[in-house]
Design a protein around this motif. Structure first.
Motif, PDB file in Angstrom:
ATOM      1  N   ASP A   1       0.819  -1.120  -0.119  1.00  0.00           N
ATOM      2  CA  ASP A   1       0.091   0.131   0.002  1.00  0.00           C
ATOM      3  C   ASP A   1       0.776   1.333  -0.048  1.00  0.00           C
ATOM      4  OD1 ASP A   1      -2.612   1.360   0.388  1.00  0.00           O
ATOM      5  OD2 ASP A   1      -1.671   2.162   2.354  1.00  0.00           O
ATOM      6  N   GLY A   2       1.817   1.180   0.762  1.00  0.00           N
ATOM      7  CA  GLY A   2       2.786   2.362   0.858  1.00  0.00           C
ATOM      8  C   GLY A   2       3.747   2.599  -0.336  1.00  0.00           C
ATOM      9  N   LEU A   3       4.034   1.615  -1.086  1.00  0.00           N
ATOM     10  CA  LEU A   3       4.929   1.728  -2.324  1.00  0.00           C
ATOM     11  C   LEU A   3       4.403   1.717  -3.781  1.00  0.00           C
ATOM     12  CD1 LEU A   3       7.750  -0.859  -1.024  1.00  0.00           C
ATOM     13  CD2 LEU A   3       7.991   1.719  -1.137  1.00  0.00           C
ATOM     14  N   ALA A   4       3.262   0.918  -3.629  1.00  0.00           N
ATOM     15  CA  ALA A   4       2.648   1.224  -5.044  1.00  0.00           C
ATOM     16  C   ALA A   4       1.886   2.261  -5.403  1.00  0.00           C
ATOM     17  CB  ALA A   4       1.561  -0.039  -5.030  1.00  0.00           C
ATOM     18  N   ASP A   5       1.821   2.518  -6.563  1.00  0.00           N
ATOM     19  CA  ASP A   5       0.821   3.752  -6.890  1.00  0.00           C
ATOM     20  C   ASP A   5      -0.688   3.359  -6.984  1.00  0.00           C
ATOM     21  OD1 ASP A   5       2.914   6.087  -7.445  1.00  0.00           O
ATOM     22  OD2 ASP A   5       3.350   4.684  -9.143  1.00  0.00           O
ATOM     23  N   ARG A   6      -0.942   2.191  -7.068  1.00  0.00           N
ATOM     24  CA  ARG A   6      -2.077   1.685  -7.006  1.00  0.00           C
ATOM     25  C   ARG A   6      -2.161   0.081  -6.786  1.00  0.00           C
ATOM     26  NH1 ARG A   6      -1.587   4.860 -10.772  1.00  0.00           N
ATOM     27  NH2 ARG A   6      -0.504   3.235 -12.174  1.00  0.00           N
ATOM     28  N   TRP A   7      -2.846  -0.548  -6.136  1.00  0.00           N
ATOM     29  CA  TRP A   7      -3.085  -1.947  -6.055  1.00  0.00           C
ATOM     30  C   TRP A   7      -4.353  -2.223  -5.769  1.00  0.00           C
ATOM     31  CZ3 TRP A   7      -3.876  -5.226  -1.624  1.00  0.00           C
ATOM     32  CH2 TRP A   7      -3.997  -4.622  -0.519  1.00  0.00           C
ATOM     33  N   GLY A   8      -4.602  -3.505  -5.828  1.00  0.00           N
ATOM     34  CA  GLY A   8      -5.944  -4.236  -5.543  1.00  0.00           C
ATOM     35  C   GLY A   8      -5.888  -5.553  -5.751  1.00  0.00           C
ATOM     36  N   TRP A   9      -7.112  -6.483  -5.714  1.00  0.00           N
ATOM     37  CA  TRP A   9      -7.086  -7.865  -5.929  1.00  0.00           C
ATOM     38  C   TRP A   9      -8.495  -7.990  -6.580  1.00  0.00           C
ATOM     39  CZ3 TRP A   9     -10.552 -11.518  -3.641  1.00  0.00           C
ATOM     40  CH2 TRP A   9     -11.281 -10.898  -2.588  1.00  0.00           C
TER      41      TRP A   9
END
Length: 157
Positions: A104-112
Motif C-alpha cells: 500500500d505504501g510503495l505502489a501507486d495503485r493496488w488491489g485484488w
C-alpha cells in the motif's frame, strides 16, 4: 511475461531474479528507484502467496515496450486460494504481517480480484512517479483498494 512458482519460500528469491532480468531487458536500470521498489513488491506478494496459501502461483509482469517517462509497470500474482488478502495491524515486535502495508505504501495503485477458484493481487508503479522516489525505502502514498488504512504506521529499522 509470467513465472510459475511452487508453494516454497525458496521461490521468492527465484521470482526476484526473474523480475530483475525482465527489468534489465526492458531498459529499466537496476539502480532506478522503480526497479528497487518493484523487486521489493515482488518479494512481498510472492511471499504472501507461498506462505499464506500453500498453493502454486503465477507471477506476471507487464513492462513498457520503451523506456518512456510516463510508462506504468504492472505486477500480478495469481494463486488458487480463494481467501481474500487482508491487511493486518501488527505490533512492533511481530516478525511478519506488514506485507500489504508495504504494498500500500510503495505502489501507486493496488488491489485484488477473484480469479476462478482463486484470486489475483496486482499493483502498479508509474515510472514518472518513480523518479521522485528515493528507492524502495521511501514509503509514499499509494492508492489502496482497501479504504480506511491510511492510519497505518511505518517504522524503518
Amino acid at each position: 511475461m509470467q513465472l510459475e512458482i511452487r508453494p516454497d519460500p525458496a521461490e521468492v528469491g527465484r521470482a526476484r531474479r526473474w523480475a530483475r532480468s525482465r527489468l534489465a531487458g526492458s531498459g529499466i536500470g537496476a539502480d532506478e528507484g522503480l526497479a528497487e521498489t518493484l523487486i521489493l513488491l515482488v518479494s512481498e506478494l510472492v511471499t504472501n502467496a507461498v506462505v499464506h496459501t500453500g498453493c502454486p502461483a503465477v507471477v506476471r509482469l507487464s513492462l513498457p515496450c520503451t523506456a518512456a517517462e510516463q510508462a506504468t509497470v504492472r505486477l500480478e500474482v495469481a494463486d488458487a486460494s480463494g481467501r481474500a488478502p487482508v491487511p493486518r495491524c501488527v505490533d512492533g515486535d511481530a516478525t511478519g504481517g506488514r506485507g500489504l502495508a508495504l504494498v500500500d505504501g510503495l505502489a501507486d495503485r493496488w488491489g485484488w480480484s477473484p480469479e476462478g477458484a482463486g484470486k489475483r493481487i496486482w499493483c502498479e508503479l508509474d515510472r514518472c512517479a518513480a523518479k521522485g522516489r528515493e528507492g524502495a525505502a521511501s514509503l509514499g502514498g499509494g492508492a489502496s483498494a482497501f479504504e480506511g488504512y491510511e492510519g497505518l504506521a511505518y517504522e524503518a529499522v
